[in-house]
Enzyme design. Structure first.
Site, mmCIF file in Angstrom:
data_model
loop_
_atom_site.group_PDB
_atom_site.id
_atom_site.type_symbol
_atom_site.label_atom_id
_atom_site.label_comp_id
_atom_site.label_asym_id
_atom_site.label_seq_id
_atom_site.Cartn_x
_atom_site.Cartn_y
_atom_site.Cartn_z
ATOM 1 N N HIS A 20 4.103 8.438 7.559
ATOM 2 C CA HIS A 20 4.921 8.928 8.671
ATOM 3 C C HIS A 20 6.281 9.603 7.947
ATOM 4 C CE1 HIS A 20 6.430 4.872 7.936
ATOM 5 N NE2 HIS A 20 7.475 5.379 8.093
HETATM 6 C C1 T46 Z 1 9.344 3.149 6.951
HETATM 7 C C2 T46 Z 1 8.488 2.213 5.733
HETATM 8 C C3 T46 Z 1 9.259 2.252 4.512
HETATM 9 C C4 T46 Z 1 8.646 -3.060 14.608
HETATM 10 O O1 T46 Z 1 8.122 -3.627 15.447
HETATM 11 N N1 T46 Z 1 9.780 -2.896 14.327
HETATM 12 C C5 T46 Z 1 10.286 -2.457 13.018
HETATM 13 O O2 T46 Z 1 11.360 -2.640 12.703
HETATM 14 C C6 T46 Z 1 9.177 -1.877 12.183
HETATM 15 C C7 T46 Z 1 9.738 -1.395 10.686
HETATM 16 C C8 T46 Z 1 7.967 -1.789 12.418
HETATM 17 N N2 T46 Z 1 7.792 -2.418 13.610
HETATM 18 C C9 T46 Z 1 6.213 -2.318 14.024
HETATM 19 C C10 T46 Z 1 5.441 -1.299 13.979
HETATM 20 C C11 T46 Z 1 4.297 -1.378 13.938
HETATM 21 O O3 T46 Z 1 3.526 -1.821 15.011
HETATM 22 O O4 T46 Z 1 5.769 -3.109 13.051
HETATM 23 C C12 T46 Z 1 4.253 -2.480 12.898
HETATM 24 C C13 T46 Z 1 4.122 -1.918 11.300
HETATM 25 O O5 T46 Z 1 4.951 -0.700 11.220
HETATM 26 P P1 T46 Z 1 4.683 0.547 10.258
HETATM 27 O O6 T46 Z 1 3.079 0.596 10.358
HETATM 28 O O7 T46 Z 1 5.549 1.728 10.912
HETATM 29 O O8 T46 Z 1 5.071 -0.111 8.936
HETATM 30 P P2 T46 Z 1 5.062 0.819 7.465
HETATM 31 O O9 T46 Z 1 4.854 -0.105 6.382
HETATM 32 O O10 T46 Z 1 3.951 2.082 7.792
HETATM 33 O O11 T46 Z 1 6.485 1.841 7.774
HETATM 34 C C14 T46 Z 1 7.653 0.933 7.739
HETATM 35 C C15 T46 Z 1 8.690 1.500 8.706
HETATM 36 O O12 T46 Z 1 8.009 1.630 9.769
HETATM 37 C C16 T46 Z 1 9.184 2.933 8.162
HETATM 38 O O13 T46 Z 1 10.332 3.195 8.995
HETATM 39 O O14 T46 Z 1 10.138 3.960 6.516
HETATM 40 O O15 T46 Z 1 8.393 0.980 6.278
#
Ligand code: T46
Length: 136
Positions: A50
């Site tokens: 993303h």
């Molecule tokens: C990024 C990279 C480095 C939340 O509810 N609250 C939060 O603050 C975050 C970060 C995520 N979430 C939820 C959203 C999804 O359902 O946790 C789940 C996993 O998140 P995501 O798939 O977006 O995680 P990554 O590891 O792909 O990305 C994260 C951050 O989302 C993003 O901002 O820059 O780490």
């Protein structure tokens, strides 16, 4: 490539061990609204996929290591985070993927905004549209 920078965080060490202090608008160049950390990532997993519209973040591997791929739509760069004293600031419109997590990796992220799904671009074509729109 614009939109990211690597910073060295000063280690305050003594005979007991090491310590690093993070200060809002000091070595962290923004207001800190949120901190989250990624751990227990399974072997071979790739995360991210993303970009963010506005968010500014500082990524630090407080334990272990991982690699972050950054892509501005034209160029790609891989940044290895393998020390708690190495910080990666991401503030531009950059597609990101995290991979090569060591089993002990704890990737801590400081962000300048609360979690808002509307700030995410999770589709690569939409990311490229946004890049064109911004004339980057
Ligand atoms: C990024 C990279 C480095 C939340 O509810 N609250 C939060 O603050 C975050 C970060 C995520 N979430 C939820 C959203 C999804 O359902 O946790 C789940 C996993 O998140 P995501 O798939 O977006 O995680 P990554 O590891 O792909 O990305 C994260 C951050 O989302 C993003 O901002 O820059 O780490």
């Amino acid at each position: 490539m614009n939109g990211y920078s690597l910073i060295d965080l000063r280690i305050i060490g003594d005979e007991n061990g090491s310590l690093i202090a993070l200060e809002e608008n000091g070595n962290v160049p923004f207001d800190i609204k949120r901190v989250y950390y990624i751990f227990n990532t399974k072997v071979g997993v790739r995360r991210g996929f993303h970009a963010h519209l506005k968010l500014r973040q500082l990524l630090i591997c407080t334990s272990g290591s991982c690699t972050v791929l950054l892509d501005d739509g034209r160029k790609k760069v891989d940044v290895k985070l393998d020390s708690p004293s190495k910080g990666l600031i991401i503030e531009g419109l950059l597609w990101r993927e995290m991979y090569d997590f060591s089993p002990d990796c704890v990737l801590m992220v400081l962000a300048d905004e609360h979690y808002r799904e509307e700030d995410y671009i999770r589709n690569y074509d939409s990311f490229m549209d946004e890049v064109q729109k911004n004339g980057i």
